[in-house]
Design a protein around this motif. Structure first.
Motif, short mmCIF file in Angstrom:
data_model
loop_
_atom_site.label_atom_id
_atom_site.label_comp_id
_atom_site.label_asym_id
_atom_site.label_seq_id
_atom_site.Cartn_x
_atom_site.Cartn_y
_atom_site.Cartn_z
N HIS A 1 -6.14 1.39 5.00
CA HIS A 1 -6.37 0.62 3.77
C HIS A 1 -5.76 -0.79 3.85
O HIS A 1 -6.02 -1.62 2.98
CB HIS A 1 -5.77 1.34 2.57
CG HIS A 1 -6.61 2.49 2.08
ND1 HIS A 1 -6.60 3.73 2.68
CD2 HIS A 1 -7.50 2.58 1.05
CE1 HIS A 1 -7.43 4.54 2.04
NE2 HIS A 1 -7.99 3.87 1.05
N GLN B 1 0.27 4.36 -10.66
CA GLN B 1 -0.85 3.83 -11.43
C GLN B 1 -0.38 2.89 -12.53
O GLN B 1 -0.98 1.83 -12.76
CB GLN B 1 -1.66 4.99 -12.02
CG GLN B 1 -2.44 5.78 -10.97
CD GLN B 1 -3.23 6.92 -11.59
OE1 GLN B 1 -2.67 7.79 -12.23
NE2 GLN B 1 -4.53 6.88 -11.40
N VAL C 1 0.86 -1.18 0.00
CA VAL C 1 0.00 0.00 0.00
C VAL C 1 0.90 1.24 0.00
O VAL C 1 1.51 1.58 1.02
CB VAL C 1 -0.94 0.02 1.23
CG1 VAL C 1 -1.78 1.29 1.23
CG2 VAL C 1 -1.83 -1.22 1.23
N TRP D 1 2.41 9.76 -8.61
CA TRP D 1 1.11 9.10 -8.72
C TRP D 1 0.94 8.41 -10.07
O TRP D 1 0.44 7.28 -10.14
CB TRP D 1 -0.02 10.09 -8.49
CG TRP D 1 -1.38 9.48 -8.56
CD1 TRP D 1 -2.37 9.77 -9.46
CD2 TRP D 1 -1.92 8.46 -7.70
NE1 TRP D 1 -3.49 9.00 -9.21
CE2 TRP D 1 -3.24 8.19 -8.14
CE3 TRP D 1 -1.41 7.75 -6.61
CZ2 TRP D 1 -4.06 7.24 -7.53
CZ3 TRP D 1 -2.23 6.80 -5.99
CH2 TRP D 1 -3.52 6.54 -6.45
N VAL E 1 1.07 5.19 -0.28
CA VAL E 1 0.20 6.35 -0.09
C VAL E 1 0.90 7.58 -0.66
O VAL E 1 1.92 8.03 -0.13
CB VAL E 1 -0.13 6.57 1.39
CG1 VAL E 1 -1.10 7.75 1.54
CG2 VAL E 1 -0.71 5.31 2.02
N THR F 1 -2.79 4.46 -3.18
CA THR F 1 -3.89 5.32 -2.74
C THR F 1 -3.33 6.71 -2.49
O THR F 1 -2.11 6.90 -2.52
CB THR F 1 -4.56 4.75 -1.47
OG1 THR F 1 -5.72 5.52 -1.15
CG2 THR F 1 -3.61 4.78 -0.28
N GLN F 2 -4.20 7.66 -2.28
CA GLN F 2 -3.78 9.04 -2.06
C GLN F 2 -4.28 9.56 -0.73
O GLN F 2 -5.41 9.26 -0.33
CB GLN F 2 -4.28 9.94 -3.20
CG GLN F 2 -3.62 9.67 -4.54
CD GLN F 2 -4.17 10.55 -5.64
OE1 GLN F 2 -5.36 10.48 -5.94
NE2 GLN F 2 -3.31 11.36 -6.25
N GLU G 1 -3.35 6.81 6.85
CA GLU G 1 -4.17 6.50 5.68
C GLU G 1 -3.84 5.09 5.16
O GLU G 1 -4.73 4.31 4.83
CB GLU G 1 -3.92 7.53 4.58
CG GLU G 1 -4.77 7.35 3.34
CD GLU G 1 -6.18 7.86 3.50
OE1 GLU G 1 -7.02 7.52 2.63
OE2 GLU G 1 -6.46 8.59 4.47
#
Length: 262
Positions: free
Chosen positions: A97, A67, A52, A63, A54, A79-80, A93
């Motif tokens: 998740h 992706q 994960v 980002w 972040v 994730t953001q 965060e």
């Protein structure tokens, strides 16, 4: 002196999946290699896992890289952090998740050795609730550590050792591992910045979760810029340290572990 338990608890459930939480801000120069090397190492040792990452408000291509990478590495779950930003908030965060019953926090700059993640997984499976890495025990080490940061690090960790009367000599190190039950038992996490890296281990110790130490290695980042600003973080570290110290001596054990639940 508050010492770790004499041994692991073999009655704890076997772990089924490891979540590696990686906070990342403007790490376009290294995030892909960090994820790819980590994933390969865990695959080679047959560690069931998810990664994960972040994105903590990056203004570069971090980002977009994540992706694209997620299409090639199905175990990657980017994730953001919607904000406000801060490494502590990004880690929280990531913890929210996480789906694994074991969790490791890893830095995005590949300064931590991904082979040590496998050691953490194996040690947690022996029945420990927390495993703390130390760069300053036999078998551990640092490469290209800035001299000023090294001196400040050793002074800060000596201060924590004396204040809490614990033998752990690398509390400030980010790279540690926990069973999910220990993470849950440390709630609420309140540190929004790098001070979360001392909040988690100190709360785990004070609240009675079993822990042990293994040697780890650290290498200074080879791409990007360090995010830790010592002048900005000093007072925040002190706040969290004294916050947990007050809990230890004045909470009458209200937050100590009662029953472990997976």
């Amino acid at each position: 002196m508050m010492r770790p338990p004499t041994g692991p608890d073999p009655s704890l459930p076997a772990l089924t999946k490891l979540t590696v939480v990686i906070p990342a801000r403007n790490e376009e120069g290294c995030i892909a290699s960090t994820v790819e090397h980590l994933h390969l190492e865990l695959e080679l040792h047959e560690v069931p896992h998810e990664i994960v990452v972040v994105d903590d408000g990056s203004t570069d291509t971090t980002w977009a890289i994540l992706q694209d990478l997620s299409r090639r590495v199905p175990e990657l779950a980017p994730t953001q952090n919607p904000g406000p930003n801060g490494i502590g908030r990004a880690i929280i965060e990531g913890l929210e998740h996480a789906t694994g019953d074991a969790i490791t926090i890893l830095m995005a700059d590949e300064s931590d050795d991904c082979r040590d993640v496998v050691s953490y997984w194996r040690k947690l499976n022996e029945g420990w609730e927390c495993v703390f890495g130390s760069r300053f025990v036999p078998g551990g080490g640092v490469i290209d550590y800035p001299w000023v940061k090294y001196r400040l690090n050793r002074l800060a960790n000596l201060f924590i050792r004396l204040l809490f009367r614990i033998p752990l000599n690398d509390t400030t190190n980010a790279f540690k591992a926990y069973r999910r039950t220990a993470i849950r038992g440390c709630q609420p996490l309140i540190a929004p910045h790098f001070n979360i890296l001392v909040e988690l281990p100190l709360k785990s110790i004070v609240r009675g979760y079993s822990w042990t130490v293994i040697p780890i290695t650290w290498r200074n980042r080879r791409a990007g810029q360090a995010k830790l600003k010592i002048k900005e973080m000093g007072s925040r570290y002190l706040f969290i340290i004294f916050y947990v110290w007050l809990e230890k001596y004045f909470s009458a054990g209200d937050y100590r572990k009662r029953v472990a639940r997976e």
